[in-house]
Design a protein around this motif. Structure first.
Motif, PDB file in Angstrom:
ATOM      1  N   ALA A  66       1.820  -1.397  -6.172  1.00  0.00           N
ATOM      2  CA  ALA A  66       2.873  -0.438  -5.836  1.00  0.00           C
ATOM      3  C   ALA A  66       4.055  -1.156  -5.198  1.00  0.00           C
ATOM      4  O   ALA A  66       3.900  -2.183  -4.541  1.00  0.00           O
ATOM      5  CB  ALA A  66       2.333   0.625  -4.885  1.00  0.00           C
ATOM      6  N   LEU A  67       5.241  -0.629  -5.377  1.00  0.00           N
ATOM      7  CA  LEU A  67       6.440  -1.257  -4.833  1.00  0.00           C
ATOM      8  C   LEU A  67       6.497  -1.152  -3.317  1.00  0.00           C
ATOM      9  O   LEU A  67       7.062  -2.025  -2.651  1.00  0.00           O
ATOM     10  CB  LEU A  67       7.686  -0.618  -5.446  1.00  0.00           C
ATOM     11  N   SER A  68       5.923  -0.109  -2.756  1.00  0.00           N
ATOM     12  CA  SER A  68       5.861   0.038  -1.305  1.00  0.00           C
ATOM     13  C   SER A  68       4.594   0.777  -0.944  1.00  0.00           C
ATOM     14  O   SER A  68       4.273   1.808  -1.544  1.00  0.00           O
ATOM     15  CB  SER A  68       7.080   0.806  -0.777  1.00  0.00           C
ATOM     16  N   LEU A  69       3.854   0.245   0.020  1.00  0.00           N
ATOM     17  CA  LEU A  69       2.657   0.911   0.512  1.00  0.00           C
ATOM     18  C   LEU A  69       2.970   1.543   1.856  1.00  0.00           C
ATOM     19  O   LEU A  69       2.538   1.089   2.902  1.00  0.00           O
ATOM     20  CB  LEU A  69       1.495  -0.083   0.620  1.00  0.00           C
ATOM     21  N   ALA A 126      10.024   4.341 -11.418  1.00  0.00           N
ATOM     22  CA  ALA A 126      10.432   2.937 -11.550  1.00  0.00           C
ATOM     23  C   ALA A 126       9.254   2.079 -11.995  1.00  0.00           C
ATOM     24  O   ALA A 126       8.118   2.257 -11.532  1.00  0.00           O
ATOM     25  CB  ALA A 126      10.986   2.426 -10.229  1.00  0.00           C
ATOM     26  N   ASP A 127       9.500   1.157 -12.890  1.00  0.00           N
ATOM     27  CA  ASP A 127       8.462   0.295 -13.454  1.00  0.00           C
ATOM     28  C   ASP A 127       8.161  -0.841 -12.468  1.00  0.00           C
ATOM     29  O   ASP A 127       8.906  -1.810 -12.355  1.00  0.00           O
ATOM     30  CB  ASP A 127       8.934  -0.278 -14.795  1.00  0.00           C
ATOM     31  N   GLN A 144      11.929   2.412  -1.261  1.00  0.00           N
ATOM     32  CA  GLN A 144      11.854   3.867  -1.104  1.00  0.00           C
ATOM     33  C   GLN A 144      13.038   4.563  -1.759  1.00  0.00           C
ATOM     34  O   GLN A 144      12.981   5.764  -2.028  1.00  0.00           O
ATOM     35  CB  GLN A 144      11.805   4.225   0.392  1.00  0.00           C
ATOM     36  N   PHE A 145      14.107   3.815  -2.039  1.00  0.00           N
ATOM     37  CA  PHE A 145      15.284   4.422  -2.657  1.00  0.00           C
ATOM     38  C   PHE A 145      15.191   4.465  -4.181  1.00  0.00           C
ATOM     39  O   PHE A 145      16.063   5.039  -4.835  1.00  0.00           O
ATOM     40  CB  PHE A 145      16.546   3.660  -2.243  1.00  0.00           C
ATOM     41  N   LEU A 146      14.155   3.858  -4.734  1.00  0.00           N
ATOM     42  CA  LEU A 146      13.971   3.883  -6.184  1.00  0.00           C
ATOM     43  C   LEU A 146      13.221   5.137  -6.598  1.00  0.00           C
ATOM     44  O   LEU A 146      12.428   5.689  -5.829  1.00  0.00           O
ATOM     45  CB  LEU A 146      13.200   2.644  -6.643  1.00  0.00           C
ATOM     46  N   SER A 159       2.197   6.633  -0.546  1.00  0.00           N
ATOM     47  CA  SER A 159       3.062   7.799  -0.700  1.00  0.00           C
ATOM     48  C   SER A 159       4.262   7.394  -1.541  1.00  0.00           C
ATOM     49  O   SER A 159       4.942   6.417  -1.248  1.00  0.00           O
ATOM     50  CB  SER A 159       3.526   8.284   0.676  1.00  0.00           C
ATOM     51  N   GLY A 160       4.500   8.144  -2.619  1.00  0.00           N
ATOM     52  CA  GLY A 160       5.654   7.848  -3.451  1.00  0.00           C
ATOM     53  C   GLY A 160       6.932   8.132  -2.684  1.00  0.00           C
ATOM     54  O   GLY A 160       6.914   8.700  -1.596  1.00  0.00           O
ATOM     55  N   PRO A 161       8.072   7.704  -3.224  1.00  0.00           N
ATOM     56  CA  PRO A 161       9.344   7.938  -2.536  1.00  0.00           C
ATOM     57  C   PRO A 161       9.562   9.423  -2.250  1.00  0.00           C
ATOM     58  O   PRO A 161       9.520  10.262  -3.146  1.00  0.00           O
ATOM     59  CB  PRO A 161      10.381   7.411  -3.541  1.00  0.00           C
ATOM     60  N   THR A 162       9.710   9.764  -0.999  1.00  0.00           N
ATOM     61  CA  THR A 162       9.979  11.135  -0.569  1.00  0.00           C
ATOM     62  C   THR A 162      11.217  11.127   0.306  1.00  0.00           C
ATOM     63  O   THR A 162      11.672  10.069   0.754  1.00  0.00           O
ATOM     64  CB  THR A 162       8.792  11.706   0.225  1.00  0.00           C
ATOM     65  N   LEU A 163      11.728  12.302   0.579  1.00  0.00           N
ATOM     66  CA  LEU A 163      12.907  12.405   1.435  1.00  0.00           C
ATOM     67  C   LEU A 163      12.600  11.826   2.814  1.00  0.00           C
ATOM     68  O   LEU A 163      13.426  11.108   3.396  1.00  0.00           O
ATOM     69  CB  LEU A 163      13.343  13.865   1.562  1.00  0.00           C
ATOM     70  N   GLU A 164      11.402  12.120   3.331  1.00  0.00           N
ATOM     71  CA  GLU A 164      11.033  11.607   4.660  1.00  0.00           C
ATOM     72  C   GLU A 164      11.059  10.081   4.685  1.00  0.00           C
ATOM     73  O   GLU A 164      11.641   9.473   5.592  1.00  0.00           O
ATOM     74  CB  GLU A 164       9.634  12.102   5.035  1.00  0.00           C
ATOM     75  N   PHE A 165      10.429   9.464   3.692  1.00  0.00           N
ATOM     76  CA  PHE A 165      10.365   8.008   3.687  1.00  0.00           C
ATOM     77  C   PHE A 165      11.723   7.382   3.354  1.00  0.00           C
ATOM     78  O   PHE A 165      12.005   6.261   3.779  1.00  0.00           O
ATOM     79  CB  PHE A 165       9.292   7.526   2.711  1.00  0.00           C
ATOM     80  N   ARG A 166      12.551   8.074   2.619  1.00  0.00           N
ATOM     81  CA  ARG A 166      13.894   7.548   2.361  1.00  0.00           C
ATOM     82  C   ARG A 166      14.729   7.569   3.634  1.00  0.00           C
ATOM     83  O   ARG A 166      15.555   6.678   3.860  1.00  0.00           O
ATOM     84  CB  ARG A 166      14.557   8.349   1.245  1.00  0.00           C
ATOM     85  N   ILE A 167      14.518   8.572   4.484  1.00  0.00           N
ATOM     86  CA  ILE A 167      15.209   8.600   5.768  1.00  0.00           C
ATOM     87  C   ILE A 167      14.734   7.436   6.636  1.00  0.00           C
ATOM     88  O   ILE A 167      15.541   6.747   7.279  1.00  0.00           O
ATOM     89  CB  ILE A 167      14.971   9.940   6.484  1.00  0.00           C
TER      90      ILE A 167
END
Length: 442
Positions: free
Chosen positions: A242-245, A258-259, A252-254, A400-408
């Motif tokens: 995964a790109l981010s664990l 995303a591949d 998180q902005f992707l 957790s996939g990119p979410t609004l919370e994690f993007r913040i």
């Protein structure tokens, strides 16, 4: 002045020191008590991994169990777990006590580094206490039972000895840090720059892998294959795709689509180029190195590298959290808010793993258990020689996939990264002379 008057003056001067030492000691005791109050919590990491390693060692001959490949951690940490199996204390308590002890070592080196900037007074112990009371530091050891304080304490000790211009102890401490966790490499750009700037001799860099190899010797004597010991970190880097664990990183902005197979190698390459570019910029700068600049370089490296690298866990900003505090004590007017940003971003990511939403756990149901909690027939519940990597389904539930919370959270971390980076760049810019007004005396 009479002898009696001089004695009174000395006593009056000692009172503030005794008062300060007493308050600091009381605060340290409070920090330890706070951690002990969390000792009863069993995290999913402890239940599914660390406890299994402890049980495997205790049921396979103690020290001789280290010849087996049953853990994805390097052997120095397994030595500590092995020691616990010979002591009459519960496994959970012993694991957490080890981490808490290194919390204190971590705070001590934060104190020693800030002393180099401010001397005596309240600021150095205040820096140490802030580090000790950081929510991520306290919960990492007391609640989670993780070992991040071990490698971070040795890494911060290495920075301290660099600042003291004692390169050989610094090399030993960085080697100890790397022996416990691969994340010690987040500080290696600092070592590279200081070697190129001749702050430390090149030979010191050889000490780091030398210490790691030396700590492998006991496991080799126990019968562990050399290839198994040398491949631990290689295996770790390929364990997760995964790109981010749950790390508040740039990934998180992707979009979730995303591949990762394409982006991961690109992310590693970009991180390497950015780090090399910054190192080159420092080398080309004619500004003299100071303790403040070295601390800034360490803080920049510790926060920038995990922010740009793919497949980072939420805990991988641990060094950044501590060095952000230290750097803020060196340049408080510029960086006072950076430790706050880093701490908020990291701790809220911690909470997602420590206290997942109701009805789920970070790893789902423990691997191998039946619906009623019993183990399948013939299954001892212990890790088997040859390793025990987490199944893909467990990893999927952890991430957790990119979410609004994690993007913040990632945005907060990005602000911290930019702030530290810009402050460091400003420190390395040559001072410009103001033009003399016409008619001024030469």
């Amino acid at each position: 002045m009479s002898v009696a008057a001089e004695s009174v003056d000395i006593d009056e001067n000692r009172k503030p020191t005794f008062r300060r030492e007493g308050l600091v000691a009381a605060a340290v005791v409070a920090a330890i008590v706070a951690r002990v109050s969390m000792f009863g919590h069993e995290s999913s990491d402890y239940r599914l991994f660390i406890k299994d390693w402890y049980d495997f060692i205790s049921t396979h001959g103690g020290f001789s169990a280290l010849k087996h490949d049953f853990s994805d951690y390097n052997v120095p940490y397994l030595y500590l777990i092995t020691l616990l199996t010979y002591l009459p204390i519960p496994a959970l308590v012993g694991i957490k006590v080890i981490s808490v002890v290194f919390d204190l070592v971590l705070a001590y080196f934060a104190y020693r580094i800030v002393v180099l900037r401010h001397g005596g007074g309240w600021l150095p112990p205040l820096a140490a206490l802030i580090v000790l009371f950081l929510p991520t530091v306290a919960t990492n050891s007391g609640l989670w039972g993780q070992a991040d304080s071990i490698y971070a304490a040795f890494g911060l000790g290495g920075v301290y000895f660099l600042l003291r211009r004692r390169p050989w102890p610094a090399g030993v401490f960085f080697g100890l840090s790397l022996a416990f966790k691969l994340q010690a490499v987040f500080l290696f750009p600092l070592l590279l720059v200081l070697a190129l700037k001749k702050w430390i001799p090149w030979r010191v860099l050889l000490v780091v892998p030398g210490v790691v190899l030396l700590l492998d010797v006991p496991a080799l004597l126990a019968g562990a294959p050399l290839g198994q010991l040398l491949s631990v970190y290689v295996e770790q880097t390929s364990s997760y795709t995964a790109l981010s664990l749950n790390a508040p990183s740039i990934y998180q902005f992707l979009p979730a689509s995303a591949d990762a197979a394409v982006i991961r190698p690109v992310g590693v390459a970009v991180t390497g180029l950015v780090v090399l570019g910054l190192c080159l910029g420092v080398l080309l700068s004619r500004v003299r190195l100071t303790t403040t600049k070295v601390v800034l370089m360490g803080a920049t490296s510790a926060v920038l590298v995990p922010f740009l690298l793919p497949s980072m866990h939420e805990r991988y900003f641990y060094l950044a959290e501590v060095l952000a505090v230290v750097a803020a004590f060196f340049l408080p007017h510029r960086l006072w808010y950076v430790p706050v940003l880093v701490q908020v971003a990291s701790f809220l990511a911690y909470l997602h793993v420590l206290f997942p939403p109701a009805g789920s756990t970070p790893f789902g149901d423990p691997s191998g258990e039946m619906g009623d909690g019993r183990l399948p027939p013939g299954d001892t519940g212990l890790p088997v020689p040859g390793g025990n990597p987490p199944p893909e389904s467990m990893v999927d539930q952890l991430v957790s996939g990119p979410t609004l919370e994690f993007r913040i959270l990632a945005a907060l971390m990005a602000i911290a990264v930019v702030s530290v980076l810009w402050t460091t760049i400003r420190e390395f810019r040559p001072a410009t002379r103001r033009p003399r007004p016409e008619g001024a005396l030469q």
